[in-house]
Design a protein around this motif. Structure first.
Motif, short mmCIF file in Angstrom:
data_model
loop_
_atom_site.label_atom_id
_atom_site.label_comp_id
_atom_site.label_asym_id
_atom_site.label_seq_id
_atom_site.Cartn_x
_atom_site.Cartn_y
_atom_site.Cartn_z
N THR A 223 0.84 -1.20 0.00
CA THR A 223 0.00 0.00 0.00
C THR A 223 0.87 1.24 0.00
N LEU A 224 0.70 2.09 -1.02
CA LEU A 224 1.42 3.37 -1.10
C LEU A 224 0.37 4.46 -1.33
N MET A 225 0.13 5.29 -0.32
CA MET A 225 -0.91 6.31 -0.38
C MET A 225 -0.29 7.67 -0.06
N VAL A 226 -0.10 8.49 -1.10
CA VAL A 226 0.55 9.79 -0.91
C VAL A 226 -0.27 10.91 -1.54
N SER A 227 -1.55 10.73 -1.74
CA SER A 227 -2.40 11.74 -2.38
C SER A 227 -2.42 13.04 -1.58
N ASN A 228 -2.75 14.11 -2.30
CA ASN A 228 -2.94 15.43 -1.70
C ASN A 228 -1.67 15.91 -1.00
N ASN A 229 -0.58 15.96 -1.75
CA ASN A 229 0.67 16.57 -1.33
C ASN A 229 1.20 17.37 -2.52
N SER A 230 2.48 17.61 -2.56
CA SER A 230 3.08 18.31 -3.71
C SER A 230 4.25 17.52 -4.28
N PHE A 231 4.12 16.20 -4.29
CA PHE A 231 5.15 15.35 -4.85
C PHE A 231 5.25 15.56 -6.36
N SER A 232 6.45 15.37 -6.87
CA SER A 232 6.68 15.52 -8.31
C SER A 232 7.49 14.32 -8.82
N GLY A 233 7.86 14.37 -10.10
CA GLY A 233 8.61 13.27 -10.68
C GLY A 233 7.74 12.41 -11.57
N LYS A 234 8.32 11.31 -12.03
CA LYS A 234 7.62 10.41 -12.94
C LYS A 234 7.37 9.05 -12.28
N LEU A 235 6.41 8.34 -12.86
CA LEU A 235 6.16 6.99 -12.39
C LEU A 235 7.34 6.09 -12.75
N PRO A 236 7.69 5.16 -11.87
CA PRO A 236 8.83 4.27 -12.17
C PRO A 236 8.43 3.20 -13.17
#
Length: 1013
Positions: free
Chosen positions: A427-440
């Motif tokens: 489970t990886l839940m990081v919604s509603n932040n300001s993360f950037s970058g691309k999907l691996p």
């Protein structure tokens, strides 16, 4: 001569003990053989024979050739324990746990040497007797997991030798005595999961200075934690979770109040050792209370502390930095409080931290850098705070991590590359932040839930998404993704939720989506997708929510979409043309086709043009058309006065006739009675029940004593709107359907002040009365339903619901399935009744949602808590509760442990306890055990939290029929041979935290419960 006499006397002297010992063991053997007979000769103790010594029997231990211990744990004993067992004069241990022993507390008061007594996990009832203190030699007493009730007597405080006392998981509803504080030798006290009267913790419990283990979860405690607990200098495990405790956590709770320390006139060398009282506590669980104030600094002194649970309270202030220095801390849970400040930066650096859950607080600053320093971290749950900065790079090397939840914070930067591929991460839940970058390009092999919405991720979804085979939820809404949605994403056959809305995707939506058989939600709105809507969408059987709006799709709407049971649909703002599927032409979808000027409907209910009309294509009117219209208008004007006269006259006549003919009968069956037969017998003598909608009467309609049931609603002239809706729904549904397992509505009779529904009469009334009426004093329902009858009722009710869901021309959701709405005729044939809350899906578009929660508590599906959109799976959930009632005999809202029936059953299931423990004690037929266990498992499957994980009623009916020995093909087929695995599925993880055999089980953040079950 004297020597001969001496030898003779010596032989006599040494033979006396041998003879006495031989007599003792023979007497003990006779007692045990008699006991075996009184217990019904259980096959599990067949080794007890007259020709062998009891000391050789596996269940018996002897000392000095005398029976001292009897071990009868889990021997399938179903008979009461006779008092003759105390004829074993040297008996010190009696273990009767994990059986089916009924009756009250056994009469063991003549067991004068008894030290250990284990009666746990049986069917004992009634109170703990006041004369319990007659067992004065007891050192260990366990009566847990029974049905004892009432008060715990004060006399228990006179068992001065007692070291262990377990009374957990019973039906105690009275009080527990302060005299327990007199048990100064007590080391273990387990009272959890009892619904005592609201009580404060007695100050006298502070006298238990030898206590190591205190377990009082869900015992209805109120008030504050007493200051006297500071005297519990030996305490290692403290669990007061799930109560109503309030006030602050006492600052000196775990520190002895030393007033004088003398160290002079000694030859001490080296360091002064830290106080023992600050070293003992290993586990503290004060969760799920109403505690206030701050987390005490003294917690930082508990050098052996392994678990600290303070979640679900009202704690405020900052965490003491010293907690991050604790060397033994493995599990730290403070979620759902009002804590502020920064998280101690040294968390994880000094201990082998496994669980770190701090969500739903107001923490700020960064995530501690060294959470996984020991390499054993499994859970980081820190969502819904004000945390910021970047995710520590060290977490990218944490291979043990299983769940990582940082959503609803202020994090920025890129996710560490290693975190995406952490070996055990699911489970990886990081919604509603300001993360950037691309999907691996690679993702953890076990990843099942990936939520990254409302961030600044960019680029394309890689084609290697096809390798993310275990993904169930993929939410990537409102980011900066672009390019095409790769066709490889259609390989994800386990997907239930796919959210890609609010991005910059272009091109066509992949058409090879037939593998998305489990998909319930698809949202790709607010992108730049084009082309036609893939026809395969209409073949997704579980799809409930579909949003393709704000794109550039063109062409016609695939007809198959009309066959879906959608609870929400949005195809707005597109270039769609042609007819909409006829099934979508109702008010449930009135906002689903906005801004599509070229759509039309064959028989418009929505605000769409009529496909069969050419009027909208006309450019204007000719003079001939204008003349015709003008002539017609003049004729209408001249006719109005004449028509008005006749209309008013007829209206007055009609009203007069209605006034004279007060009652109107509408028949749905062939009747052999009139409304006069019914109206003349609506007397109190014929009243058999009443409910929220009115009263119910039994009325004899002919000389053969045939009866009907009459439900009368509205007893005042002012008609209640809610009752009006219920009446119309019940009349419409029952008047139009025919099924042997659905209550037959014979007719309805309408009057000015009340309305009557006339049904066939059900001689045995409701299932609820037969299951639960016999538990109430004075009830006439004293006969316990045997298992074949219960299974017959379950199959019958399932047949009725299956017909409603799958065979009706217009599917029906009942929305109030419960045991009191399953009625039984003279042959105990089940029929579904009370459709006052039911709705027809297509005839009444509002059936897709409701403005209020309908149904009955204990039977309500969890989705009612977060949505007004419902489907047929709410009936499946409620029917699962009925199945659990049938196998356990317990009411939906009346179990022990302060839980409803579903929570209680799942709690038992999650601990892998033997299922036979929770079966109805009134069912003794061991030959039906397999069937009962199978129905229990079906009930568990039906009550899963996620609607998509529940079976359909068609599947439930198939499984229940398979449980019937005479059902289906092959009457001799055993239940154990039946393959119902597709229905039962698999349950992983723990649904509820709890205890097993008096020991603490695994804990779960309740925010993860629905992910695991």
């Amino acid at each position: 001569m004297s020597e001969l006499c001496f030898s003779f006397l010596f032989l006599v002297f040494i033979s006396i003990p041998l003879k006495v010992t031989s007599q003792d063991i023979n007497a003990d053997r006779n007692v045990l053989l008699n006991l075996k007979q009184q217990l019904g000769n259980p096959p599990t103790i067949q080794s007890w024979t007259p020709s062998s010594s009891p000391c050789d029997w596996p269940e018996i231990n002897c000392t000095a050739n005398s029976v001292t211990e009897v071990h009868l744990r889990d021997k399938n004993i179903t008979a009461p324990i006779p008092p003759t067992i105390c004829d074993l004069q040297n008996l010190t241990l009696l273990d009767l746990a994990y059986n089916y022993i009924p009756g009250e507390f056994p009469p063991l008061y003549n067991c004068s040497k008894l030290q250990t007594l284990d009666l746990s996990h049986n069917y004992f009832v009634g109170p703990i007797p006041d004369e319990i203190d007659r067992l004065s030699t007891l050192v260990y007493l366990d009566v847990g997991a029974n049905n004892f009730s009432g008060n715990i007597p004060p006399s228990i405080g006179r068992l001065s030798n007692l070291q262990t006392l377990y009374v957990y998981q019973n039906l105690f509803n009275g009080t527990f005595p302060k005299e327990i504080g007199n048990l100064t030798n007590l080391e273990i006290l387990g009272m959890a999961y009892n619904e005592f009267s609201p009580m404060r913790i007695p100050q006298e419990f502070g006298l238990l200075t030898k206590l190591l283990y205190l377990w009082m979860t869900r015992t209805n405690l109120v008030g504050e934690i007493p200051e006297s607990f500071s005297n519990l200098s030996s305490l290692q495990h403290l669990d007061l979770a799930g109560n109503n405790l309030e006030g602050p956590i006492p600052g000196r709770l775990f520190t002895l109040n030393l007033t004088h320390v003398y160290l002079y006139h000694n030859n001490l060398s080296g360091e002064i050792p830290r106080p023992v009282e600050a070293m003992n506590l290993v586990e503290i669980d004060l969760s799920m209370n109403s505690l206030t104030g701050s987390v005490p600094e003294d917690f930082g002194k508990l050098q052996d502390l392994d678990l600290l649970n303070l979640f679900s309270n009202r704690l405020t202030g900052e965490l003491p930095a010293s907690i991050g220095l604790l060397p033994a801390l493995r599990n730290f849970r403070v979620f759902r409080n009002n804590l502020t400040g920064i998280l101690p930066p040294e968390f994880g650096l000094h201990s082998k931290l496994e669980g770190f859950e701090v969500s739903q607080n107001q923490f700020s600053g960064q995530l501690p850098e060294n959470l996984c320093a020991a390499g054993v971290l499994q859970e980081v749950v820190a969502h819904t705070n004000n945390l910021s900065g970047e995710v520590p790079e060290s977490l990218g090397n944490c291979r043990t991590l299983q769940t990582f939840q940082l959503h609803n914070n202020r994090f920025s930067g890129e996710i560490p590359r290693g975190l995406w591929t952490a070996f055990n991460l699911s489970t990886l839940m990081v919604s509603n932040n300001s993360f950037s970058g691309k999907l691996p390009s690679e993702l953890a092999w076990n990843m099942s839930r990936l939520e990254i919405s409302d961030n600044k991720f960019s680029g394309e979804i890689p084609s290697t998404v096809a390798w993310w085979a275990n993904l169930v939820v993929f939410e990537a809404s409102n980011n900066l993704f672009s390019g095409r949605i790769p066709k490889e994403i259609t390989n994800l056959s386990s997907l239930t939720t796919l959210l890609l809305n609010g991005n910059d995707f272009s091109g066509e939506l992949p058409s090879e989506i037939i593998s998305w058989r489990s998909l319930t939600t698809l949202d790709v709105s607010n992108n730049k997708l084009s082309g036609e809507i893939p026809a395969a969408i209409g073949s997704l059987p579980d799809l409930l929510n579909l949003d393709l709006s704000q794109n550039q799709f063109s062409g016609e709407i695939p007809p198959g979409i009309g066959n879906l049971r959608l609870t929400s649909l949005n195809l707005s703002s597109k270039r769609l043309v042609g007819r909409i599927p006829s099934q979508l032409d109702n008010l449930a979808y009135e906002n689903s086709f906005l801004n599509n000027a070229d759509l039309c409907a064959d028989d418009p209910t929505l605000k769409l043009p009529d496909c069969n009309s050419k009027l909208h294509e006309s450019k204007g009117f000719s003079s001939r058309h204008l003349a015709i219209i003008l002539t017609f208008a003049i004729l209408v004007i001249l006719a109005i006065p004449v028509l008005s006269f006749f209309i008013v006259r007829d209206y007055r006549r009609k009203k007069r006739r209605q006034y004279l003919a007060t009652w109107k009968l509408t028949s749905f069956q062939r009747l052999d009675f009139t409304e006069g037969n019914i109206l003349s017998n609506l007397t109190e003598n014929n009243l058999i029940g009443s409910g929220g909608s009115g009263k119910v009467y039994r009325i004899i309609i002919n000389h053969s004593n045939e009866s009907v049931a009459v439900k009368k609603i509205w007893n005042s002239k002012k008609l209640d709107y809610k009752l009006e809706k219920e009446f119309l729904a019940e009349v419409e549904i029952l008047g139009s359907i025919r099924h042997s397992n659905i209550m037959k509505l014979l007719c309805c009779i309408s009057g000015e002040e009340s309305k009557l529904l006339v049904y066939e009469y059900m001689e045995n009334q409701s299932l609820h009365r037969w299951l639960h009426g016999n538990k109430r004093r004075g009830s006439v329902y004293h006969t316990v339903l045997d298992w074949p009858t219960r299974l017959q009722i379950a199959v019958g009710a399932a047949q009725g619901l299956c017909y409603m869901h799958h065979e009706c021309p217009t599917p029906i959701i009942h929305r109030d399935v419960k045991s009191s709405n399953i009625l039984l005729n003279s042959e105990f044939k089940a029929k579904i009744a009370d459709f006052g809350l039911a709705k027809m899906l297509t005839r009444h578009p509002s059936s897709h949602s409701t403005s209020e929660v309908a149904g009955s508590f204990g039977y309500l599906a969890p989705e009612y808590a977060y949505t007004t959109k419902v489907n047929a799976k709410v009936d499946v959930y409620s029917f699962g509760v009925v199945l659990l009632e049938l196998v356990t005999g317990r009411e939906a809202n009346n179990t022990d442990q302060n839980m409803n029936l579903v929570e209680w059953a799942w709690h038992h299931f999650s601990e892998d306890k033997p299922i036979v423990e929770i079966l109805d004690p009134g069912l003794r037929e061991s030959s039906f055990l397999e069937e009962m266990i199978m129905v229990y498992k079906i009930g568990i499957r039906c009550t899963r939290a996620s609607p998509s994980k529940r079976p359909s009623m068609k599947e439930v009916l198939h499984a229940l029929r398979s449980c019937c020995p005479e059902g289906g093909q092959g009457a001799e087929k055993k239940v154990s041979d039946i393959d119902v695995a597709p229905l039962l599925g698999s349950v992983t993880g723990t649904y509820l935290s709890g205890y097993k055999n008096g020991k603490k089980g695994s804990e779960e953040d309740d925010s993860m419960i629905y992910d695991k079950v």
